[in-house]
Design an enzyme around this catalytic site. Structure first.
Site, mmCIF file in Angstrom:
data_model
loop_
_atom_site.group_PDB
_atom_site.id
_atom_site.type_symbol
_atom_site.label_atom_id
_atom_site.label_comp_id
_atom_site.label_asym_id
_atom_site.label_seq_id
_atom_site.Cartn_x
_atom_site.Cartn_y
_atom_site.Cartn_z
ATOM 1 N N GLY A 156 36.663 -58.464 -41.537
ATOM 2 C CA GLY A 156 38.112 -58.546 -41.691
ATOM 3 C C GLY A 156 38.765 -59.257 -40.516
ATOM 4 N N THR A 157 38.258 -58.986 -39.336
ATOM 5 C CA THR A 157 38.810 -59.601 -38.124
ATOM 6 C C THR A 157 38.687 -61.125 -38.200
ATOM 7 O OG1 THR A 157 38.223 -57.641 -36.835
ATOM 8 C CG2 THR A 157 38.625 -59.673 -35.599
ATOM 9 N N ASN A 207 46.440 -49.100 -41.653
ATOM 10 C CA ASN A 207 45.230 -48.295 -41.496
ATOM 11 C C ASN A 207 45.497 -46.908 -40.929
ATOM 12 O OD1 ASN A 207 45.775 -50.467 -39.506
ATOM 13 N ND2 ASN A 207 44.307 -49.338 -38.236
ATOM 14 N N SER A 213 37.648 -56.692 -46.049
ATOM 15 C CA SER A 213 36.431 -56.390 -45.285
ATOM 16 C C SER A 213 35.517 -55.482 -46.080
ATOM 17 C CB SER A 213 36.815 -55.717 -43.968
ATOM 18 O OG SER A 213 35.651 -55.255 -43.314
ATOM 19 N N GLY A 214 34.218 -55.793 -46.091
ATOM 20 C CA GLY A 214 33.254 -55.034 -46.881
ATOM 21 C C GLY A 214 33.150 -53.571 -46.504
ATOM 22 N N HIS A 215 33.101 -53.290 -45.198
ATOM 23 C CA HIS A 215 32.766 -51.913 -44.809
ATOM 24 C C HIS A 215 33.904 -50.921 -45.009
ATOM 25 C CE1 HIS A 215 34.524 -51.353 -40.647
ATOM 26 N NE2 HIS A 215 34.630 -52.660 -40.735
ATOM 27 N N THR A 233 25.025 -70.004 -41.698
ATOM 28 C CA THR A 233 24.192 -69.558 -42.822
ATOM 29 C C THR A 233 24.726 -68.241 -43.368
ATOM 30 O OG1 THR A 233 22.309 -70.667 -41.865
ATOM 31 C CG2 THR A 233 21.833 -69.012 -43.549
ATOM 32 N N CYS A 257 40.247 -48.008 -32.446
ATOM 33 C CA CYS A 257 40.207 -49.023 -31.399
ATOM 34 C C CYS A 257 40.912 -48.561 -30.136
ATOM 35 C CB CYS A 257 40.863 -50.305 -31.903
ATOM 36 S SG CYS A 257 40.375 -50.709 -33.568
HETATM 37 C C1 LIG Z 1 39.199 -52.333 -40.208
HETATM 38 C C2 LIG Z 1 40.365 -53.216 -40.284
HETATM 39 C C3 LIG Z 1 40.287 -54.547 -39.875
HETATM 40 C C4 LIG Z 1 39.052 -55.129 -39.251
HETATM 41 O O1 LIG Z 1 38.005 -55.307 -40.165
HETATM 42 P P1 LIG Z 1 36.524 -55.546 -39.570
HETATM 43 O O2 LIG Z 1 35.712 -55.892 -40.759
HETATM 44 O O3 LIG Z 1 36.133 -54.251 -38.939
HETATM 45 O O4 LIG Z 1 36.634 -56.644 -38.592
HETATM 46 C C5 LIG Z 1 41.402 -55.336 -39.987
HETATM 47 N N1 LIG Z 1 42.544 -54.846 -40.495
HETATM 48 C C6 LIG Z 1 42.660 -53.577 -40.922
HETATM 49 C C7 LIG Z 1 43.945 -53.108 -41.494
HETATM 50 C C8 LIG Z 1 41.574 -52.716 -40.816
HETATM 51 O O5 LIG Z 1 41.704 -51.455 -41.208
#
Ligand SMILES: *Cc1c(COP(=O)(O)O)cnc(C)c1O
Length: 390
Positions: free
Chosen positions: A73-74, A152, A200-202, A238, A326
């Site tokens: 996501g970052t 978040n 973001s996947g996780h 890749t 964070c």
């Molecule tokens: C977790 C999060 C991100 C960052 O995503 P990553 O995949 O961990 O880099 C960015 N924005 C929000 C709102 C998030 O909750």
């Protein structure tokens, strides 16, 4: 520390869905070829990337050509901001909100150091964006407005379509960090005027280290990662094949489970929140309860330290969060709660519970049973509580 983990920290990261793990397995072991290779062994992998792209696009109501895979996501947030400044070189300004994730806020800080202009829109006590102020801040110099779809920490959902319109009135692009909303609330980019969107996947039951950026057809894009011709030249490097396949599967499952998020998960969250507020005096819910993700609650237990609550819950195997992950480790309360003007004694005692479809009633009961005595114990030894709380 108990062996069992009771996981209420799904806005920090989520469990990989067992079906997602099954889908990615072949690419960890057997199918290790490079999707750009000429030989069949490698080349066959490319089709699986395209299937995943289709699944991600399907969840967003987007076209597969609008999806670029990234590492997280970052990276998606960085890529969106970077692209807007390169494609509109005459415009030197971006407008963001004060409650963005560090993946946007810290890009803003760096841009300031490099001579750009960055405006941060304030929020009210419920964390709602001041749209009038936003209107004033967006001008002919603005390349990009970036406001998250959902927060978040509080779960607040922002009026992104309205904000996109405000951006477009001044000829600026609009990007939204939708990392917390994808999979939790319906999204339809085919009817949207949002130019770019990060996910973001996780955060939706795929593993860490994979993300995507949606770029609307017709919106010019300049790559952030330069290298090979992967992703049609829009993101060098890749491909993280196993991660991409996992993200595709996770999006497919998220689409199927959207109903569960908004019924069963929401019901669990509401029961947890309602009963905690009933059982424990002097607590307050932070955020806009009218406009919130179905899985998140942010509660301040006044006059005690959130970190102390977390440590005692941790001994019971309960995972939650104070402020954002964070900022844990520093004693400053979260920037989100500070932007909302949450009083000091409440901001310090704030806990975020974030649920998922893997939580159940027994876990909620466990917290409802164990948390009230923890709060009582901590208040008994809190000088603030003795002075001001009682
Ligand atoms: C977790 C999060 C991100 C960052 O995503 P990553 O995949 O961990 O880099 C960015 N924005 C929000 C709102 C998030 O909750």
């Amino acid at each position: 520390m108990s062996d069992k983990v009771i996981y209420f920290d799904n806005n920090a990261t989520t469990k990989v869905d067992p079906e997602v793990f099954e889908a990615m397995k072949p690419f960890i072991t057997g199918l290790y070829g490079n999707p750009s290779s000429i030989h069949t062994f490698g080349g066959q992998v490319a089709a699986h990337i395209e299937n995943a792209r289709f699944s991600v696009a399907d969840l967003l109501g987007a076209n597969p050509t609008e999806i670029i895979f990234t590492s997280c996501g970052t990276e998606s947030d960085n890529a969106a901001i970077h692209s807007s400044l390169f494609t509109c070189p005459k415009r030197k300004k971006i407008v963001i909100s004060k409650v963005e994730h560090p993946a946007v806020l810290n890009v803003g800080k760096e841009l300031l150091r490099r001579g750009h202009k960055v405006s941060e829109v304030p929020v009210d006590t419920k964390g709602r964006i001041d749209l009038e102020r936003l209107h004033e801040l967006v001008d002919d110099e603005t390349a990009l407005v970036s406001v998250m779809w959902a927060n978040n920490e509080t779960g607040n959902i922002y009026p992104v379509e309205e904000i996109a319109k405000i951006a477009h009135q001044k000829g600026a692009l609009f990007h939204t960090d939708a990392v917390q909303s994808v999979g939790k609330i319906p999204i339809d980019m085919s009817k949207s005027s949002i130019d770019m969107l990060s996910l973001s996947g996780h955060k939706l039951h795929a593993p860490k280290g994979v993300g995507a950026l949606f770029v609307k057809r017709g919106v010019r894009f300049r790559p952030f990662m330069l290298g090979g011709h992967q992703e049609k030249g829009r993101r060098g490097g890749t491909e993280n094949v196993m991660g991409i396949v996992a993200l595709g599967k996770a999006c497919e499952l998220a689409g199927k489970n959207m109903g569960i998020e908004n019924s069963a998960v929401k019901k669990l969250r509401d029961r947890l929140e309602k009963n905690l507020v009933q059982k424990i005096s002097k607590c307050r819910i932070n955020g806009d309860t009218e406009n919130r993700l179905p899985n998140t609650t942010n509660i301040s237990f006044e006059f005690i330290e959130g970190e102390a609550i977390l440590l005692l819950m941790n001994q019971l195997g309960v995972c939650a969060s104070s402020g954002s992950a964070c900022t844990t480790g520093s004693l400053e309360p979260s920037h989100v709660l500070r932007a909302m003007g949450v009083p000091y004694t409440a901001a310090h005692g704030s806990i975020r519970f974030s649920l998922s479809r893997f939580n159940n009633d027994a876990e909620v009961d466990f917290i409802l049973d164990r948390l009230p005595p923890i709060i009582e114990r901590l208040r008994d030894i809190s000088p603030y509580w003795k002075k001001e709380g009682k």
